[in-house]
Design an enzyme around this catalytic site. Structure first.
Site, PDB file in Angstrom:
ATOM      1  N   SER A 294       0.805  -0.948  -0.478  1.00 21.36           N
ATOM      2  CA  SER A 294      -0.010  -0.219   0.240  1.00 21.36           C
ATOM      3  C   SER A 294       1.039   1.363   0.155  1.00 21.36           C
ATOM      4  O   SER A 294       1.928   1.053  -0.238  1.00 21.36           O
ATOM      5  CB  SER A 294      -0.567   0.111   1.294  1.00 21.36           C
ATOM      6  OG  SER A 294      -0.717   0.128   2.369  1.00 21.36           O
ATOM      7  N   LYS A 295       0.481   2.215  -0.089  1.00 22.35           N
ATOM      8  CA  LYS A 295       0.425   3.366  -0.183  1.00 22.35           C
ATOM      9  C   LYS A 295       1.760   4.200   0.954  1.00 22.35           C
ATOM     10  O   LYS A 295       3.175   4.678   0.816  1.00 22.35           O
ATOM     11  CB  LYS A 295       0.773   5.082  -0.777  1.00 22.35           C
ATOM     12  CG  LYS A 295      -0.748   4.919  -1.606  1.00 22.35           C
ATOM     13  CD  LYS A 295      -2.249   6.441  -1.539  1.00 22.35           C
ATOM     14  CE  LYS A 295      -2.411   6.213  -2.926  1.00 22.35           C
ATOM     15  NZ  LYS A 295      -3.683   7.532  -2.604  1.00 22.35           N
ATOM     16  N   ARG A 296       1.433   3.335   2.280  1.00 24.69           N
ATOM     17  CA  ARG A 296       1.939   3.705   4.028  1.00 24.69           C
ATOM     18  C   ARG A 296       3.794   2.673   3.142  1.00 24.69           C
ATOM     19  O   ARG A 296       4.474   3.470   4.177  1.00 24.69           O
ATOM     20  CB  ARG A 296       2.042   3.130   4.549  1.00 24.69           C
ATOM     21  CG  ARG A 296       1.365   1.547   4.810  1.00 24.69           C
ATOM     22  CD  ARG A 296       0.836   1.504   5.851  1.00 24.69           C
ATOM     23  NE  ARG A 296       0.621  -0.491   6.110  1.00 24.69           N
ATOM     24  CZ  ARG A 296       1.147  -1.215   6.471  1.00 24.69           C
ATOM     25  NH1 ARG A 296       2.605  -0.692   7.268  1.00 24.69           N
ATOM     26  NH2 ARG A 296       1.314  -2.497   7.174  1.00 24.69           N
TER      27      ARG A 296
END
Length: 560
Positions: A294-296
């Site tokens: 994910s973006k994290r």
């Protein structure tokens, strides 16, 4: 023997014998339902990639598109692009254009779809509503679907009751057996209604997934599900089934998160008399901590990697290796080689970890595999666009690319590589712990002799002759100082380049000399010419350096 239900040439559905009677729904419907799908190997292969234009193209989506593309090309089939834009609130044309742009950049050219056309269009779900309504009405007429007039409040109450009884949150079937009079009464009042699909209460569905093997579901866990909302908009699973069937999709290769959708879709296929395609559900791409990427975890979209300087061929190569391999130790593949070797049977069930370090390494391999003329043009244009150079081509650019390419994994790395070559951090190097032993090895004496060679014109004369002249001069310089090997080249590297490490020193010094003469370096590039470097050396306080005290003036101050 099992009975075979006729379908299109590429698919037949195997029905358990005792339940081979026609699939008829009005007031009564068959309680047990179990099917198996098998593919006719002689049928034409048609696959699709169907992104939702609600954001950027994720690397997971790009890998799904790639596997579909490779499967189609390896089988001589068709690769179809379909835009699933039924989420009217989140879908945008800008997002669609970005997805198409990223797919085109990767080189995944589609045979049918937006911008290309084809015999099975339109290729945007928002333009196919009349078809969905037509098939929904067909299901209503056959009794596979019924009108449900339940309000949102009633549905929430059903969920609460199911939760209290610790049962699956399935629809209670209130309107499944309603009398015609009740239905007509609600229609007369204008009560909003959805279309719900009748699900058999017993039995199971089994498919032979090309990646996961046999997968089965019990039907009693599903409940009657909505295929058309009360506002007339079709639900995702209904759209997908109608689209795949009417576009003659033979194989559905998609992410494993869609595996649960297969149950609803298979029921719709059967009810409409459509043959089921063969399914292959690809594992998720995982982050290093084995959670879903994910973006994290950093960059996750194809566009981000493009902007970071990655090559499309490197992205394609790396994405293909996330869950697939050809059975050898080879990891470097061109797109043509991937098409030749790809097999859906070699795709792994388990999740693949996205390793950005390996992706960078692979990009470097592909970058250096580019023909030199193309590579020089690519990097030269980069240097000019970022304001390091005033020209994008010529002998200096070619020489600089040749010298620096082995240290460049991304096109954007070339900025740092050239900037490092042009800079002269000699003061920081001499006052660093690593530089201390070199200073103590009579570096001031080497500097004095080097300045003498500069003042006499001897050094620049040698550099003017190129590599041969430099080698001849270095050999003579070493004899004069009675130094050779590391004791000669390390002091020269520090004094001429200002650094302890770097590419070939002779080539570096010659290139720095040329840069000072040709005026190709932009004023804002922070370039310190050889002449300026010798002035810095001339003003260094060697006594302070030898006493382990900071020099009186930093190189940056003198340079300015």
């Amino acid at each position: 023997m099992a009975a075979l239900v006729a379908g299109t040439p590429w698919m037949r559905i195997r029905v358990i014998p005792e339940f081979a009677s026609p699939f008829i729904f009005r007031r009564h419907f068959r309680r047990n339902f179990s099917v198996r799908a098998s593919v006719d190997s002689d049928a034409p292969v048609r696959v699709r990639f169907a992104p939702s234009p609600t954001g950027n193209l994720h690397v997971g989506g790009a890998r799904t598109a790639l596997f579909n593309y490779l499967f189609a090309r390896s089988k001589g089939g068709k690769f179809v692009l379909r835009i699933e834009d039924t989420d009217l609130e989140r879908s945008t044309r800008e997002s669609e254009e970005a997805v198409l742009r990223d797919l085109a950049w990767l080189g995944l050219d589609w045979d049918e779809g937006p911008g290309v056309g084809g015999d099975y269009g339109p290729y945007r779900q928002s333009e196919r509503n009349s078809m969905y309504k037509q098939y929904a009405e067909k299901l209503l007429e056959s009794g596979h679907v019924y009108r449900c007039f339940c309000s949102n409040e009633e549905l929430e109450k059903m969920k609460e009751i199911a939760e209290l009884k610790k049962l699956p949150p399935v629809y209670s079937g209130k309107w499944a057996t309603a009398a015609d009079g009740e239905i007509e009464e609600e229609l007369a009042k204008g009560t909003p209604y959805t279309y719900r699909f009748r699900v058999p209460k017993e039995g199971s569905l089994k498919i032979n997934d090309l990646i996961r093997g046999e997968v089965s579901w019990k039907l009693d866990t599903l409940g009657d599900f909505v295929i058309m909302r009360s506002n007339g908009q079709p639900v995702y699973n209904f759209c997908v089934t109608v689209d795949d069937a009417t576009m003659a999709i033979s194989h559905v290769i998609r992410a494993e998160e869609h595996l649960p959708n297969t149950l609803r879709q298979a029921l719709i296929y059967k009810a409409l008399g459509f043959p089921m395609p063969s399914f292959a559900h690809v594992s998720l791409i995982l982050a290093p901590d084995r959670s879903k990427l994910s973006k994290r975890h950093g960059a996750t979209s194809v566009g981000q990697y493009r902007d970071m300087g990655y090559l499309p061929q490197a992205m394609m190569n790396y994405l293909a290796l996330l869950g697939w391999g050809d059975g050898t130790e080879n990891e470097f593949f061109t797109i043509d080689q991937l098409v030749e070797k790809f097999s859906i049977g070699r795709v792994n069930k388990s999740g693949a970890v996205f390793d950005s370090t390996k992706l960078r390494w692979m990009n470097g391999q592909h970058l250096r595999a580019i023909p030199f003329e193309e590579l020089s043009q690519l990097i030269g244009e980069r240097w000019k666009s970022t304001g390091l150079l005033t020209e994008s081509e010529g002998p200096f650019v070619d020489d600089a690319v040749q010298l620096l390419k082995d240290g460049i994994d991304l096109v954007t790395d070339s900025d740092t590589a050239l900037s490092n070559l042009l800079s002269y951090p000699v003061h920081a190097t001499l006052t660093s712990p690593e530089g201390r032993p070199i200073v103590e090895d009579k570096l001031s004496e080497v500097s004095a002799h080097l300045l003498a060679a500069y003042d006499s014109g001897e050094l620049f004369g040698a550099l003017e002759e190129g590599p041969a002249g430099w080698q001849k001069w270095v050999k003579g310089f070493g004899k004069t100082l009675k130094r050779k090997g590391k004791s000669l080249f390390m002091p020269l590297r520090v004094l001429l380049t200002g650094k302890l490490h770097g590419p070939d020193m002779g080539s570096s010094v010659i290139l720095i000399y040329k840069a000072g003469n040709h005026g190709i370096v932009s004023p804002q590039a922070g370039f310190v010419t050889l002449k300026e470097r010798f002035e810095i050396l001339r003003q260094l306080d060697w006594e302070a350096l030898n006493q382990d005290h900071p020099a009186l003036e930093s190189a940056a101050t003198i340079s300015n």
